[in-house]
Design an enzyme around this catalytic site. Structure first.
Site, PDB file in Angstrom:
ATOM      1  N   CYS A   1       0.906  -1.117  -0.082  1.00  0.00           N
ATOM      2  CA  CYS A   1       0.367  -0.247   0.216  1.00  0.00           C
ATOM      3  C   CYS A   1       1.187   1.327   0.094  1.00  0.00           C
ATOM      4  O   CYS A   1       0.140   1.923  -0.410  1.00  0.00           O
ATOM      5  CB  CYS A   1      -1.001   0.196   1.045  1.00  0.00           C
ATOM      6  SG  CYS A   1      -1.939  -1.140   1.057  1.00  0.00           S
TER       7      CYS A   1
ATOM      8  N   HIS B   1      -3.356   7.535   1.813  1.00  0.00           N
ATOM      9  CA  HIS B   1      -3.862   5.690   0.849  1.00  0.00           C
ATOM     10  C   HIS B   1      -5.367   5.859   1.866  1.00  0.00           C
ATOM     11  O   HIS B   1      -5.283   6.123   3.080  1.00  0.00           O
ATOM     12  CB  HIS B   1      -2.665   5.171   1.714  1.00  0.00           C
ATOM     13  CG  HIS B   1      -3.141   4.115   1.879  1.00  0.00           C
ATOM     14  ND1 HIS B   1      -3.937   3.287   0.380  1.00  0.00           N
ATOM     15  CD2 HIS B   1      -3.541   2.663   2.213  1.00  0.00           C
ATOM     16  CE1 HIS B   1      -3.786   1.989   0.750  1.00  0.00           C
ATOM     17  NE2 HIS B   1      -4.035   1.924   1.824  1.00  0.00           N
TER      18      HIS B   1
ATOM     19  N   ASN C   1     -10.523  -0.283  -0.904  1.00  0.00           N
ATOM     20  CA  ASN C   1      -8.575   0.538  -1.085  1.00  0.00           C
ATOM     21  C   ASN C   1      -7.622  -0.273  -2.245  1.00  0.00           C
ATOM     22  O   ASN C   1      -7.696  -1.888  -2.117  1.00  0.00           O
ATOM     23  CB  ASN C   1      -8.018  -0.232   0.152  1.00  0.00           C
ATOM     24  CG  ASN C   1      -6.503  -0.624   0.813  1.00  0.00           C
ATOM     25  OD1 ASN C   1      -5.824   0.169  -0.080  1.00  0.00           O
ATOM     26  ND2 ASN C   1      -6.485  -1.198   2.061  1.00  0.00           N
TER      27      ASN C   1
HETATM   28  N1  ACO Z   1     -19.053  -8.466   7.824  1.00  0.00           N
HETATM   29  C1  ACO Z   1     -19.580  -8.626   8.830  1.00  0.00           C
HETATM   30  N2  ACO Z   1     -18.893  -8.905  10.497  1.00  0.00           N
HETATM   31  C2  ACO Z   1     -17.278  -9.030   9.976  1.00  0.00           C
HETATM   32  C3  ACO Z   1     -16.961  -8.537   8.680  1.00  0.00           C
HETATM   33  C4  ACO Z   1     -17.896  -8.308   7.699  1.00  0.00           C
HETATM   34  N3  ACO Z   1     -16.970  -8.158   6.653  1.00  0.00           N
HETATM   35  N4  ACO Z   1     -15.251  -9.020   8.930  1.00  0.00           N
HETATM   36  C5  ACO Z   1     -15.003  -9.410  10.658  1.00  0.00           C
HETATM   37  N5  ACO Z   1     -16.423  -9.416  10.863  1.00  0.00           N
HETATM   38  C6  ACO Z   1     -16.471  -9.388  12.268  1.00  0.00           C
HETATM   39  C7  ACO Z   1     -15.473 -10.422  12.579  1.00  0.00           C
HETATM   40  O1  ACO Z   1     -15.744 -11.542  12.714  1.00  0.00           O
HETATM   41  C8  ACO Z   1     -15.914  -9.979  14.285  1.00  0.00           C
HETATM   42  O2  ACO Z   1     -16.855 -11.051  14.450  1.00  0.00           O
HETATM   43  P1  ACO Z   1     -16.823 -12.045  16.229  1.00  0.00           P
HETATM   44  O3  ACO Z   1     -16.646 -10.935  17.150  1.00  0.00           O
HETATM   45  O4  ACO Z   1     -17.941 -12.055  16.058  1.00  0.00           O
HETATM   46  O5  ACO Z   1     -15.708 -12.687  16.127  1.00  0.00           O
HETATM   47  C9  ACO Z   1     -16.036  -8.360  14.417  1.00  0.00           C
HETATM   48  O6  ACO Z   1     -16.666  -8.387  12.613  1.00  0.00           O
HETATM   49  C10 ACO Z   1     -15.033  -7.517  15.079  1.00  0.00           C
HETATM   50  O7  ACO Z   1     -13.538  -7.606  13.923  1.00  0.00           O
HETATM   51  P2  ACO Z   1     -12.645  -6.642  14.358  1.00  0.00           P
HETATM   52  O8  ACO Z   1     -11.891  -7.202  12.870  1.00  0.00           O
HETATM   53  O9  ACO Z   1     -12.539  -6.940  15.551  1.00  0.00           O
HETATM   54  O10 ACO Z   1     -13.482  -5.368  14.017  1.00  0.00           O
HETATM   55  P3  ACO Z   1     -12.707  -4.984  13.452  1.00  0.00           P
HETATM   56  O11 ACO Z   1     -13.817  -3.572  14.139  1.00  0.00           O
HETATM   57  O12 ACO Z   1     -10.993  -4.511  13.710  1.00  0.00           O
HETATM   58  O13 ACO Z   1     -13.238  -4.114  11.832  1.00  0.00           O
HETATM   59  C11 ACO Z   1     -11.135  -4.017  10.093  1.00  0.00           C
HETATM   60  C12 ACO Z   1     -12.147  -4.743  11.403  1.00  0.00           C
HETATM   61  C13 ACO Z   1     -12.226  -2.963   9.402  1.00  0.00           C
HETATM   62  C14 ACO Z   1     -10.923  -5.249   8.886  1.00  0.00           C
HETATM   63  C15 ACO Z   1     -10.256  -3.277  11.117  1.00  0.00           C
HETATM   64  O14 ACO Z   1      -9.415  -4.079  12.264  1.00  0.00           O
HETATM   65  C16 ACO Z   1      -8.878  -2.769  10.392  1.00  0.00           C
HETATM   66  O15 ACO Z   1     -10.450  -1.205   9.470  1.00  0.00           O
HETATM   67  N6  ACO Z   1      -7.836  -2.528   9.877  1.00  0.00           N
HETATM   68  C17 ACO Z   1      -7.175  -2.096   9.035  1.00  0.00           C
HETATM   69  C18 ACO Z   1      -7.173  -3.148   7.897  1.00  0.00           C
HETATM   70  C19 ACO Z   1      -7.167  -2.178   6.748  1.00  0.00           C
HETATM   71  O16 ACO Z   1      -7.573  -0.619   6.536  1.00  0.00           O
HETATM   72  N7  ACO Z   1      -6.006  -2.759   5.930  1.00  0.00           N
HETATM   73  C20 ACO Z   1      -5.730  -2.696   4.246  1.00  0.00           C
HETATM   74  C21 ACO Z   1      -4.572  -2.546   3.907  1.00  0.00           C
HETATM   75  S1  ACO Z   1      -3.049  -2.062   5.282  1.00  0.00           S
HETATM   76  C22 ACO Z   1      -3.472  -0.409   5.244  1.00  0.00           C
HETATM   77  O17 ACO Z   1      -4.117  -0.090   3.981  1.00  0.00           O
HETATM   78  C23 ACO Z   1      -3.000  -0.047   6.159  1.00  0.00           C
END
Ligand code: ACO
Length: 325
Positions: free
Chosen positions: A115, A252, A282
């Site tokens: 990224c 980004h 993304n």
């Molecule tokens: N739909 C519904 N529920 C979901 C989904 C989905 N698409 N994905 C995960 N869940 C569930 C999980 O299974 C979990 O359920 P559980 O509590 O029963 O186990 C619950 O939602 C919470 O999951 P978390 O991973 O804790 O959710 P979080 O609030 O952290 O959000 C996310 C997840 C959006 C991925 C967040 O962590 C995030 O934005 N992280 C950064 C990742 C990113 O941006 N990566 C891109 C590449 S790196 C970069 O470019 C910077």
């Protein structure tokens, strides 16, 4: 005393025509529009056609940037293509772009920093232009992340999209004042201790397969804002500029919460943030030049504006750049 700087002559972008909405995704995996919008700010993303490769999109973005810059492809002697999703393991997709543009001179290569690829590409092209060995560069970010997603994994497949963006950089003597146009600084970082937090579980050497993207989303989120603000502060320190001097913050586009959180911590007003994550998802290395092209096309960005780019991603890699438009 004048200094040699990489001045941005123009920019352009390309998006595939197919739109994949959150509702479409909710029919494939157990997710909802509400969950995706609340956690990421993403409403829809673009998906490349089956016969549409990273280099095809890169060529379209490069052509748009050349048109916007009012320069001929033959004036380009350096092509840096940032991508983690090349057409083939080799040759570099950049040489397909070079051939597609009808260029047979100069150099073209791919750069892999996930990224952060566009910021890394900007730093690389800027250094090569300043070395005097090259005079005009295309820096392109282009990705077909749809090809490396596990479409059964709701944790990752909702986050990414395909697209390409490009800028034309020209080596020009500038007065050497704070009002100079062009790339004013680029600061880069990486820390391989975090390589297992966001990776692809395949590759030519390790498995002989392409693999799928894997991510510990919470871990990425936990580090993102601190790493971004740290490297941006470094860019400010290097140049003497502050958050108040920034006209447009072009981050980004990973996640609206990361973008807004970083802007808040840096003291950048919400009205200065360029956001496309809602429409593009993304797009990894393509996201900054895609967002830039958007804000240039609708005339938000004007000549002389101070732009702040930042990115963070797999590796982890991260970086920031200050550029006077
Ligand atoms: N739909 C519904 N529920 C979901 C989904 C989905 N698409 N994905 C995960 N869940 C569930 C999980 O299974 C979990 O359920 P559980 O509590 O029963 O186990 C619950 O939602 C919470 O999951 P978390 O991973 O804790 O959710 P979080 O609030 O952290 O959000 C996310 C997840 C959006 C991925 C967040 O962590 C995030 O934005 N992280 C950064 C990742 C990113 O941006 N990566 C891109 C590449 S790196 C970069 O470019 C910077």
């Amino acid at each position: 005393m004048t200094v040699l700087r990489s001045v941005v002559l123009g920019c352009g972008s390309y998006l595939p025509t197919q739109i994949l909405t959150n509702e479409d995704l909710a029919r494939k995996v157990d997710t909802s529009d509400e969950w995706i919008v609340q956690r990421t700010g993403i409403h829809e993303r673009r998906i490349a056609a089956p016969d549409e490769h990273t280099s095809h999109m890169a060529i379209r973005a490069a052509q748009a940037a050349l048109t916007h810059a009012h320069v001929d492809a033959q004036s380009i002697d350096l092509i840096v293509l940032a991508t983690s999703t090349p057409d083939n393991t080799f040759p570099a997709s950049a040489v397909s772009v070079q051939a597609g543009l009808g260029i047979t001179h100069g150099a073209a290569f791919d750069l892999q920093a996930v990224c952060s690829g566009f910021v890394y590409g900007l730093a690389t092209a800027d250094s090569l232009l300043k070395s005097g060995g090259f005079s005009r560069a295309l820096v392109i970010g282009a990705e077909t992340f749809s090809r490396i997603l596990d479409w059964t994994d709701r944790n990752t497949c909702v986050l990414f999209g395909d697209g390409a963006g490009a800028v034309v950089l020209d080596a020009q003597q500038q007065p050497g004042t704070p009002e100079d146009r062009g790339v004013l600084t680029v600061r880069l970082r990486s820390d391989g201790r975090y390589k297992s937090k966001l990776y692809v579980d395949g590759g030519p050497s390790a498995t002989g397969t392409v693999g799928h993207l894997r991510m510990e989303g919470r871990e990425v989120f936990r580090h993102a804002i601190a790493m971004i603000t740290d490297v941006v502060e470094d860019a400010f320190k290097t140049t003497g500029y502050t958050a108040a001097d920034v006209d447009w913050f072009i981050p980004h586009q990973a996640n609206k919460r990361i973008i807004d959180g970083s802007a808040h911590k840096l003291g950048i007003a919400p009205g200065k943030i360029v956001t496309t994550v809602d429409r593009h998802g993304n797009t990894s290395a393509a996201s900054i030049p895609l967002a830039l092209a958007d804000a240039v096309a609708d005339r938000r960005i004007k000549r002389g504006d101070l732009l702040l780019f930042e990115a963070m991603g797999g590796g982890f890699t991260w970086g920031a750049a200050l550029v006077r438009w």
